[in-house]
Design an enzyme around this catalytic site. Structure first.
Site, PDB file in Angstrom:
ATOM      1  N   ARG A 183      -6.211  -7.543 -10.405  1.00 38.96           N
ATOM      2  CA  ARG A 183      -6.905  -8.793 -10.721  1.00 38.96           C
ATOM      3  C   ARG A 183      -8.332  -8.461 -11.132  1.00 38.96           C
ATOM      4  O   ARG A 183      -8.755  -7.310 -11.110  1.00 38.96           O
ATOM      5  CB  ARG A 183      -6.939  -9.705  -9.498  1.00 38.96           C
ATOM      6  N   GLU A 222      -3.206   8.358   7.077  1.00 38.10           N
ATOM      7  CA  GLU A 222      -3.989   9.131   6.118  1.00 38.10           C
ATOM      8  C   GLU A 222      -5.033   9.965   6.854  1.00 38.10           C
ATOM      9  O   GLU A 222      -5.424   9.645   7.976  1.00 38.10           O
ATOM     10  CB  GLU A 222      -4.726   8.202   5.143  1.00 38.10           C
ATOM     11  N   LYS A 223      -5.504  11.003   6.196  1.00 35.00           N
ATOM     12  CA  LYS A 223      -6.631  11.773   6.692  1.00 35.00           C
ATOM     13  C   LYS A 223      -7.854  10.861   6.733  1.00 35.00           C
ATOM     14  O   LYS A 223      -8.126  10.126   5.789  1.00 35.00           O
ATOM     15  CB  LYS A 223      -6.898  12.977   5.784  1.00 35.00           C
ATOM     16  N   LYS A 254       0.808  -1.221   0.000  1.00 37.73           N
ATOM     17  CA  LYS A 254       0.000   0.000   0.000  1.00 37.73           C
ATOM     18  C   LYS A 254       0.841   1.271   0.000  1.00 37.73           C
ATOM     19  O   LYS A 254       0.448   2.281  -0.586  1.00 37.73           O
ATOM     20  CB  LYS A 254      -0.970  -0.011   1.181  1.00 37.73           C
ATOM     21  N   GLU A 299      -9.222   1.944  -6.849  1.00 40.10           N
ATOM     22  CA  GLU A 299     -10.230   2.227  -5.838  1.00 40.10           C
ATOM     23  C   GLU A 299     -10.008   3.608  -5.217  1.00 40.10           C
ATOM     24  O   GLU A 299      -8.876   3.986  -4.898  1.00 40.10           O
ATOM     25  CB  GLU A 299     -10.204   1.150  -4.750  1.00 40.10           C
ATOM     26  N   HIS A 328     -15.526  -3.675   6.191  1.00 44.10           N
ATOM     27  CA  HIS A 328     -14.685  -3.485   5.002  1.00 44.10           C
ATOM     28  C   HIS A 328     -14.885  -4.575   3.948  1.00 44.10           C
ATOM     29  O   HIS A 328     -14.089  -4.681   3.011  1.00 44.10           O
ATOM     30  CB  HIS A 328     -13.199  -3.385   5.386  1.00 44.10           C
ATOM     31  N   LYS A 335     -17.406  -5.968   0.993  1.00 40.49           N
ATOM     32  CA  LYS A 335     -18.504  -5.500   0.156  1.00 40.49           C
ATOM     33  C   LYS A 335     -19.687  -6.468   0.224  1.00 40.49           C
ATOM     34  O   LYS A 335     -19.507  -7.686   0.277  1.00 40.49           O
ATOM     35  CB  LYS A 335     -18.026  -5.352  -1.287  1.00 40.49           C
TER      36      LYS A 335
END
Length: 461
Positions: free
Chosen positions: A292, A201-202, A117, A276, A236, A238
């Site tokens: 993928r 991250e924010k 990441k 994403e 997290h 879907k």
């Protein structure tokens, strides 16, 4: 090089999906399976089937040596990894190619880069993709973490550099909790992924999860096939996806689609991929790339008419993209429900014997599933047993058709998530498209709480 025999290194509905695309292209298929999947539908339908180990995934679907041996024994000249398992394992891709077997997927170096990441964020920024404000890379000490967090403002999100699924991820509301939550995130990441690297991250207040489907030929050409809205998530994961997003305008789609396609062209990306983003107040923020095929790819197929698995195989054969950007026309609306073998309200897995099965049908209704009456759902793998995909000329028409299809679908003998989907798509917030990535968990908390209270009342407690 034309592919003549394709080994499917996966199981379940995606293995069946790949088998069907291959057969439509005149390509023979080889199914590999664990002992638990000996009676699976894709195993029954494939031209060749090879058992690669016992039920545990680490001994079968993650067993690289067994899969390569199966490919050599069956004389397969290509391997498709599907999604999950080894699909984003760069070393596996390298081993496949080292054995002169065609890898139906991106270049190994791109899988490796985008699987980290921190490296993915750095690469995305260099390619011109908008980023969530945060650290430039890994945060190594608490002093550096405090500085970054102060610059971007609380709340902040601490995230593991490896892995996903919410593990190694912590929301930090204020500075006094930063050190404790970073330590917890590191411990979770180390336990889950063997890597305690984290970055900051924010934290966005109420965003949507918007992802763009891209395709590259590996030779500097790439296109996008629009966006999918995957905001309905629990922990997290879907639950339901739709395309196009109810909140993205055609102008936004063209702008961001153009940006991601140019980025992938500049990267020399090969095959299918998904970029994403979190979206909030008209702004996109890159979060990760999946190198993928996605579980939710059928909704993109429905609104574009492009067979994504077929396109993957063509690209792996060295052929050019079958469509240009100007050929892509977005038409109508599609929604996918992930049907899981689990209790619809407490999400406890429900493997077991499928006593009866009836797939929904009718115009513009698609069911991707390997289920049949008499099949025993094994307890060893992901609980998803089917995907129901419905298309309509309008979102409203699509929802109406989906209601009917869900009411029609029967999976007897086990609990499924069908009642959950039936309730979600009848909620006014969903009908209006007014939801975010936080909506489903808040909705579930309210609904399950009400159900528990009603049950207590019925019991006279």
């Amino acid at each position: 090089m034309a592919i003549s025999r394709l080994l499917i290194a996966n199981r379940g509905e995606i293995a069946l999906r790949i088998h069907r695309a291959a057969h439509e292209m005149g390509i023979e298929t080889v199914a590999v399976h664990s002992t638990a999947d000996a009676d699976a539908m894709h195993v029954r339908l494939a031209d060749h089937a090879i058992c690669i180990g016992p039920p545990a995934a680490r001994d079968s679907y993650l067993n690289v040596a067994a899969i390569i041996s199966a490919a050599e024994i069956s004389r397969a000249d290509a391997i498709h990894p599907g999604y999950g398992f080894l699909s984003e394992n760069a070393q596996f891709a390298e081993i496949v190619e080292a054995h002169d077997i065609t890898w139906i997927g991106p270049k190994p170096e791109h899988i490796r880069t985008m699987g980290d990441k921190v490296a993915a964020k750095r690469t995305a920024g260099a390619l011109g993709l908008p980023l969530v404000p945060g650290s430039d890379g890994a945060v190594d000490d608490i002093g550096e973490a405090r500085k970054v967090a102060a610059e971007i403002g609380y709340p902040v999100l601490v995230k593991a550099a490896s892995g996903g699924g919410g593990r190694g991820m912590k929301v930090v509301p204020s500075e006094d909790q930063l050190e404790t939550l970073i330590s917890q995130a590191r411990s979770e990441a180390k336990a889950a992924f063997g890597d305690d690297t984290v970055y900051i991250e924010k934290y966005l207040g109420n965003p949507r999860h918007i992802e763009f489907q891209i395709f590259g030929d590996g030779k500097g050409n790439a296109i996008h096939l629009g966006e999918r809205d995957c905001s309905l998530q629990r922990r997290h994961q879907k639950v339901l996806e739709e395309a196009p997003s109810p909140v993205i305008t055609p102008a936004e789609r063209d702008r961001m689609g153009g940006i991601v396609a140019r980025a992938m062209a500049d990267m020399g990306y090969r095959g299918a991929g998904t970029i994403e983003f979190l979206w909030e107040n008209g702004e996109f923020y890159f979060i990760e790339m999946n190198t993928r095929l996605q579980v939710e790819h059928p909704v993109t197929e429905a609104i574009t008419g492009v067979d994504l698995v077929r396109e993957q195989i063509r690209i792996a054969e060295g052929l050019p993209l079958s469509v240009l950007q100007e050929d892509i026309v977005f038409s109508g609306h599609a929604i996918e429900c992930r049907i899981n073998a689990e209790d619809p309200w407490n999400f406890t897995p429900s493997p077991g014997l499928v006593e009866s099965y009836h797939a929904a049908g009718g115009m513009h209704v698609r069911v991707d599933s390997g289920l049949y009456a008499g099949y025993r759902i094994p307890p060893y793998y992901d609980s998803m047993i089917a995907k129901l995909i419905v298309y309509g000329r309008t979102r409203e028409g699509c929802i109406m058709r989906l209601r009917r299809a869900l009411d029609e679908m029967v999976v007897g003998g086990v609990k499924t998530s069908i009642p959950l989907h039936q309730a979600i798509i009848r909620d006014p917030d969903f009908e209006s498209g007014d939801y975010s990535i936080k909506w489903l968990e808040q909705w579930l908390e309210e609904k399950v709480g009400l159900a528990a209270a009603e049950h207590a009342g019925d019991s006279g407690q």
